[in-house]
Scaffold this active site. Structure first.
Site, short mmCIF file in Angstrom:
data_model
loop_
_atom_site.label_atom_id
_atom_site.label_comp_id
_atom_site.label_asym_id
_atom_site.label_seq_id
_atom_site.Cartn_x
_atom_site.Cartn_y
_atom_site.Cartn_z
N LYS A 207 0.84 -1.21 0.00
CA LYS A 207 0.00 0.00 0.00
C LYS A 207 0.87 1.25 0.00
O LYS A 207 0.59 2.23 -0.72
CB LYS A 207 -0.92 -0.03 1.22
CG LYS A 207 -1.89 -1.21 1.20
CD LYS A 207 -2.56 -1.44 2.55
CE LYS A 207 -3.47 -2.67 2.52
NZ LYS A 207 -3.92 -3.10 3.84
N GLY A 304 -12.63 -5.28 5.47
CA GLY A 304 -14.01 -5.67 5.77
C GLY A 304 -14.91 -5.46 4.57
O GLY A 304 -14.61 -4.68 3.66
N1 HSE Z 1 -4.91 -7.83 6.09
C1 HSE Z 1 -5.23 -6.47 5.79
C2 HSE Z 1 -5.29 -5.70 7.10
C3 HSE Z 1 -6.53 -6.37 5.04
O1 HSE Z 1 -5.20 -6.30 8.16
O2 HSE Z 1 -5.40 -4.49 7.07
C4 HSE Z 1 -6.53 -5.39 3.94
O3 HSE Z 1 -5.36 -5.34 3.21
#
Ligand code: HSE
Length: 428
Positions: A207, A304
């Site tokens: 990200k 979610g």
């Molecule tokens: N595994 C990720 C988190 C979900 O815990 O934020 C979204 O990338």
């Protein structure tokens, strides 16, 4: 009536199911807002027989997401399969080759193949939209690429993995060890199938690399992220940091320095009273700093069904309204390759160690720090029953290389009773 925008949804997991539910629940509202209907023509998933609690009988079924992307009645591929390569990438490439737009939540694919996909999409006049790939429901891609498009971005940082934030805040609030909270997170279903993606900081680094590309007009470069996960964080550090007025967060920071683009994902201390310090449980927070706007703080759910489907559908609505722009905020062919820079920005550090309780021990450590050019800001020694004295030091700003030199020189003092732990303090 205006032509509908017809979706093909690849992947019917949590997010895909959420997208189907929004399209069904809000059909009229979407049509009013987009000025045209938004419909689903076909769906694709690994298991056709699974009960997802969804009405799917009005849609064609494709076993192969590539076939889904190529259908004549699909205008936009909504890629929610996940994974950097494999079917997700094959379907995305097929859609682009067929001149179709793509909406995706796939951070791994964009972090590793974003530049090639953007070049291919822009050559074909297609859009790739990916608001859901970074920080779930938080509209950070749009904020950075559109709302702040007239700013020179100075720094982008954030907590972008909810699972790690849950683990760290739960350790803090319940006083539990990392291993215990990891098990809890697993029982709650928070962890990715490969938990290293979460606790190893990889998911959050995907990200960060995407945000850095948009923020600094550079090609996305995941391999250049200086990456460390939360596995080594102990309850002792959580407690000691709290005692000094800090919280430990898995913090991603990207900033352009005189030596190049610095991208770091690592556990950092932030002031307990700061917005980042107060971010609890599985929430995400992204902080954007621009020369004109100053600092902006965005907070919300990073994962979610509802939040992620909300972001996917925001992109779909943009396409339905005919709003399409370059993938990373400027044409991919103009994105520069950034020179990677590694932790060149000086910062204060937290040091925790145990020292043999004998005359001059602390002075020897202070001397080693002084010889490396590191000045001590604060220091605390705790009362203790065993022969080793727990010591905390907060330094003034220093370069990581100087700190590494100092830590390497400490064993020779003969006063260490434990290996020093060093954690960067990020000024937020
Ligand atoms: N595994 C990720 C988190 C979900 O815990 O934020 C979204 O990338």
């Amino acid at each position: 009536m205006a032509e509908p925008l017809r979706l093909g949804i690849a992947g019917l997991g949590t997010v895909g199911s959420g997208v189907v539910r929004i399209v069904q629940r809000h059909a009229r509202m979407l049509e009013s807002r987009a000025g045209r209907p938004v419909t689903i023509s076909a769906v694709s998933a690994r298991n056709r027989d699974k009960d997802r609690g969804l009405r799917l009988n009005g849609y064609a079924w494709e076993d192969d997401p590539v076939a889904l992307a190529l259908r004549d009645d699909v205008d936009v591929l909504v890629e929610l399969v996940g994974g950097a390569d494999g079917p997700a990438k094959a379907a995305t490439e097929a859609a682009i080759a067929a001149g179709k737009d793509v909406v995706t939540a796939n951070k791994a694919m964009l972090a590793l193949h974003g530049q090639a996909l953007a070049l291919a999409a822009e050559a074909r006049g297609c859009a790739i939209r990916f608001e859901a790939a970074v920080a779930g429901g938080i509209p950070v891609i749009r904020a950075l690429g559109e709302s702040l498009a007239a700013n020179e971005i100075q720094r982008v940082m954030g907590v972008m993995n909810g699972t790690c934030n849950y683990i760290l805040t739960r350790m803090q609030s319940a006083g539990l060890a990392y291993e215990e909270v990891f098990r809890e997170a697993s029982d709650l279903g928070y962890l990715e199938a490969d938990p290293t993606l979460d606790v190893g900081g990889i998911d959050a680094s995907h990200k960060l690399a995407i945000l850095a590309a948009i923020a600094f007009g550079t090609q996305v470069d995941f391999d250049a992220v200086d990456l460390e996960g939360i596995e080594r964080i102990t309850i002792d550090d959580i407690r000691a940091a709290a005692d000094m007025g800090f919280r430990i967060k898995l913090l991603g920071v990207a900033q352009m320095t005189g030596r190049g683009l610095e991208q770091r994902m690592s556990p950092c201390l932030v002031p307990a009273s700061s917005p980042l310090g107060q971010l609890e449980n599985a929430m995400n927070m992204v902080v954007l700093e621009g020369d004109a706007v100053g600092q902006i703080v965005l907070r919300g759910a990073g994962a979610g069904e509802g939040p992620t489907a909300s972001a996917v559908m925001g992109d779909v609505m943009d396409l339905a309204r005919g709003r399409r722009g370059p993938v990373f905020g400027q044409p991919a062919a103009t994105l520069a390759r950034a020179q990677p820079a590694s932790s060149t920005v000086p910062a204060p550090y937290y040091l925790r160690m145990a020292l043999l309780d004998k005359p001059g021990a602390l002075a020897r450590i202070a001397t080693v720090l002084g010889e490396a050019g590191i000045s001590i800001d604060r220091m605390r020694q705790y009362s203790h029953d065993d022969p080793a004295a727990p010591v905390l030091i907060v330094t003034h700003k220093t370069r990581r290389s100087a700190l590494k030199d100092a830590i390497a020189a400490m064993p020779a003092t003969g006063v260490l009773a434990s290996d020093p732990v060093a954690i960067r303090i990020e000024e937020v």
